[in-house]
Design an enzyme around this catalytic site. Structure first.
Site, short mmCIF file in Angstrom:
data_model
loop_
_atom_site.label_atom_id
_atom_site.label_comp_id
_atom_site.label_asym_id
_atom_site.label_seq_id
_atom_site.Cartn_x
_atom_site.Cartn_y
_atom_site.Cartn_z
N LYS A 22 37.77 30.10 36.02
CA LYS A 22 38.32 31.29 36.68
C LYS A 22 37.53 31.65 37.94
CE LYS A 22 37.86 36.27 35.80
NZ LYS A 22 36.57 36.51 36.38
N ASN A 23 36.21 31.72 37.82
CA ASN A 23 35.45 32.25 38.95
C ASN A 23 35.32 31.26 40.11
OD1 ASN A 23 35.36 34.68 37.72
ND2 ASN A 23 33.24 34.49 36.98
N ARG A 93 38.89 42.29 41.13
CA ARG A 93 37.68 42.26 41.94
C ARG A 93 37.74 41.15 43.00
NH1 ARG A 93 33.71 45.41 43.14
NH2 ARG A 93 31.84 44.34 43.75
N CYS A 117 36.73 44.43 36.47
CA CYS A 117 36.04 44.94 35.28
C CYS A 117 35.07 46.05 35.67
CB CYS A 117 35.26 43.82 34.60
SG CYS A 117 36.29 42.71 33.66
N ARG A 122 29.70 48.67 41.54
CA ARG A 122 29.84 47.29 42.02
C ARG A 122 29.94 47.30 43.55
NH1 ARG A 122 33.51 43.76 37.95
NH2 ARG A 122 32.54 42.13 39.20
N PRO A 123 28.79 47.44 44.22
CA PRO A 123 28.80 47.56 45.68
C PRO A 123 29.18 46.25 46.36
CG PRO A 123 26.53 47.44 44.86
CD PRO A 123 27.42 47.42 43.67
N ILE A 124 29.59 46.35 47.63
CA ILE A 124 29.87 45.13 48.40
C ILE A 124 29.07 45.15 49.71
CG2 ILE A 124 32.14 44.58 47.42
CD1 ILE A 124 33.34 45.85 49.99
N ASP A 125 27.95 45.88 49.68
CA ASP A 125 27.14 46.00 50.90
C ASP A 125 26.65 44.64 51.42
OD1 ASP A 125 25.64 46.37 48.35
OD2 ASP A 125 23.91 46.14 49.67
N GLN A 126 26.37 43.71 50.51
CA GLN A 126 25.87 42.40 50.97
C GLN A 126 26.97 41.58 51.64
OE1 GLN A 126 22.47 41.64 50.75
NE2 GLN A 126 22.50 43.79 50.16
N ASP A 305 27.97 36.77 31.94
CA ASP A 305 29.34 36.70 31.40
C ASP A 305 29.39 36.14 29.98
OD1 ASP A 305 30.13 37.76 33.78
OD2 ASP A 305 30.80 35.86 34.65
N ARG A 397 43.26 38.33 31.66
CA ARG A 397 42.88 38.12 33.07
C ARG A 397 42.10 36.83 33.21
NH1 ARG A 397 38.92 41.91 34.83
NH2 ARG A 397 38.71 40.25 36.34
N1 EPU Z 1 25.51 43.44 44.28
C1 EPU Z 1 25.08 44.31 45.25
N2 EPU Z 1 25.69 44.29 46.47
C2 EPU Z 1 26.70 43.43 46.76
C3 EPU Z 1 27.15 42.54 45.77
C4 EPU Z 1 26.54 42.58 44.53
O1 EPU Z 1 24.15 45.09 45.02
O2 EPU Z 1 27.21 43.46 47.89
C5 EPU Z 1 24.87 43.45 42.95
C6 EPU Z 1 25.85 43.86 41.84
O3 EPU Z 1 25.92 45.26 41.71
C7 EPU Z 1 25.25 43.17 40.64
C8 EPU Z 1 24.62 41.89 41.24
O4 EPU Z 1 24.49 42.13 42.63
O5 EPU Z 1 24.25 43.95 40.09
C9 EPU Z 1 25.42 40.62 41.05
O6 EPU Z 1 26.74 40.80 41.52
P1 EPU Z 1 27.62 39.59 42.07
O7 EPU Z 1 28.01 39.90 43.45
O8 EPU Z 1 26.91 38.31 41.80
O9 EPU Z 1 28.90 39.68 41.14
P2 EPU Z 1 30.43 39.47 41.55
O10 EPU Z 1 30.51 38.41 42.58
O11 EPU Z 1 31.07 40.76 41.80
C10 EPU Z 1 30.84 37.52 39.88
C11 EPU Z 1 31.80 37.25 38.75
C12 EPU Z 1 31.43 38.10 37.56
C13 EPU Z 1 29.97 37.82 37.16
C14 EPU Z 1 29.04 38.00 38.36
C15 EPU Z 1 27.62 37.58 38.07
C16 EPU Z 1 33.80 36.70 39.91
C17 EPU Z 1 35.19 37.08 40.26
N3 EPU Z 1 33.14 37.57 39.18
O12 EPU Z 1 30.99 38.89 40.19
O13 EPU Z 1 32.27 37.65 36.52
O14 EPU Z 1 29.59 38.71 36.15
O15 EPU Z 1 29.52 37.20 39.47
O16 EPU Z 1 27.57 36.25 37.67
O17 EPU Z 1 33.35 35.62 40.24
C18 EPU Z 1 33.57 37.79 34.61
O18 EPU Z 1 34.02 36.67 34.86
O19 EPU Z 1 33.75 38.37 33.51
C19 EPU Z 1 32.81 38.50 35.63
C20 EPU Z 1 32.65 39.80 35.64
#
Ligand code: EPU
Length: 427
Positions: A22-23, A93, A117, A122-126, A305, A397
């Protein structure tokens, strides 16, 4: 409304074939936009997140042809509108990968803020920092993220946190930027490598994926490609833990054992038998599992996960285990549901203390998110009696044919529809 009904207490036995990841799929599908040509994607999982992505691509003008159950042909030459509206992204997401892909192709994108989820902020600042560093202007207004660049120019980016999403998103945009982009403190998950391989198969120049530093030299043009998505590490892990929790014996097929090392190591620590083959893993849970503590971390650490599923196994173990969530702020919401099934788990912030019990008992529960839902299925399969799981849309999902696959392993699990009229009467 639909729910799962599980009559627990049966050992899982037999073989299960894991679907595409999925991811990886949720980034690779938007990535076809970059090719301005035709791509054929194989090993696509049949899950609702993927269906939403196809719908978005279709609405943008892409032509999508289903060649078989897990193969699609996508022609993205005629995409004109770099806009993804709220109606299509509110539950998802990963819709944010359209920002990187559209920015790469059109130098602009307008995408509704993502849903997905809910386990804390769940910030996207990065993501934003990375887009800005290669020359994009980012505007957040009215729930939309608008991104625009006169010209994308490669740069050095150091991520403050290791982020899967931010790493993939900047990869998508940077493949078309001018010059060299260097991503430091990059995420290293298998799906990062899979996205890089797909981008390279379309003519991109991405090196170092799977390490902390990824180097991308921008190219002017990307062509079509045929590509097969990697197997789903977390789906595989879910069936491995389910085999152990029901003290069954299951051969999990179509896996890359290297991607499963942290899960395998943890299961062995719990006294579960694990045998590795080239592209399969056999898991036998012959006796009651032993306690084992764990902390989730970015790859190659134990995946967040798999935390809920593993907590279910530990809730049946001999002894007390400590589970620390090292990635998300609030990923223990499902514990209240698990307690209803007799588990003895207490949570303080990001730490859960799991005192193993001899058995769980079936109960009506709710899936609070995707992996929590999978964990409750495992709990229901291992428990005495009947478990009813509501809010299964979260589970669908991300798990391809979960009822069919568990049924094939001997589980007694059914999906039932509760007619709206019956619901109305009950309210
Ligand atoms: N974070 C920030 N700023 C950002 C982005 C992330 O502070 O701009 C923080 C998050 O708050 C979190 C950490 O960094 O504490 C890791 O977040 P990441 O960005 O790695 O997560 P994601 O890309 O939103 C993906 C998977 C998630 C999985 C995480 C961690 C997808 C669609 N989702 O999420 O998968 O938990 O990586 O491995 O790829 C799932 O499949 O059930 C799921 C939630």
């Amino acid at each position: 409304m639909e729910k799962f009904i599980i009559h627990g207490g049966r050992k899982l036995e037999g073989e299960v074939v894991v679907s595409g990841a999925k991811n990886a799929a949720v980034a690779i599908i938007p990535a076809v936009i970059l090719s301005e040509d035709v791509c054929v994607l194989e090993n696509i999982p049949n899950i609702s997140d993927v269906f939403v992505l196809f719908k978005i691509l279709h609405e943008m003008g892409a032509k999508i042809e289903v060649l078989n159950k897990s193969t699609v042909r996508i022609d993205s030459r005629f995409i004109r509108q770099p806009v993804v509206p709220y109606e299509l992204t509110k539950y998802m997401r990963a819709s944010y990968y359209f920002i990187g892909a559209l920015l790469g192709r059109f130098s602009r994108a307008s995408v509704s803020m993502p849903g997905g989820c809910d386990f804390g902020v769940r910030p996207i600042d990065q993501h934003i920092k990375a887009f800005e560093s290669i020359g994009a202007r980012v505007n957040l207004e009215h729930g939309m993220i608008d991104v625009y660049a006169d010209e994308l120019v490669g740069n050095q980016i150091y991520f403050d946190v290791v982020s899967v999403g931010a790493t993939m998103n900047i990869m998508l945009a940077a493949v078309k930027a001018k010059g060299l982009t260097v991503i430091e403190n990059a995420a290293k998950e298998p799906h990062i490598v899979d996205l890089a391989n797909f981008l390279n198969s379309m003519g991109a120049d991405v090196r170092g994926a799977g390490t902390d530093v990824i180097k991308i030299r921008g190219v002017d043009h990307m062509h079509g490609a045929d590509y097969s998505i990697i197997p789903d590490q977390i789906e595989a892990g879910t069936y491995m833990v389910a085999a152990a929790a029901t003290r069954g014996d299951v051969l999990v097929k179509n896996v890359i054992p290297k991607h499963l090392e942290s899960i395998t190591a943890k299961l062995i620590k719990c006294g579960v038998e694990v045998e590795e083959f080239d592209d399969a893993i056999r898991v036998a849970g012959v006796k009651r599992p032993q306690k084992s503590s764990l902390k989730t971390m970015p790859h190659p650490g134990f995946p967040t996960d798999m935390q809920p599923q593993m907590t279910v196994l530990l809730s049946l173990a001999e002894g007390t285990s400590i589970v620390t969530e090292g990635v998300w702020d609030n990923r223990f919401r499902y514990v209240d549901e698990l307690r209803r099934m007799g588990a003895s788990v207490s949570v303080d912030g990001k730490v859960a203390v799991v005192e193993g019990v001899e058995k769980l008992t079936g109960a009506p529960v709710k899936a609070t998110d995707l992996r929590a839902g999978a964990a409750l299925i495992i709990a229901g399969l291992a428990a005495d009696g009947t478990t009813e799981i509501e809010d299964i849309n979260h589970i669908e999902r991300g798990y391809d044919d979960i009822v069919g696959k568990f049924t094939q392993l001997g589980a007694d699990i059914r999906k039932i529809e509760i007619p709206d009229s019956q619901l109305a009467q009950a309210l």
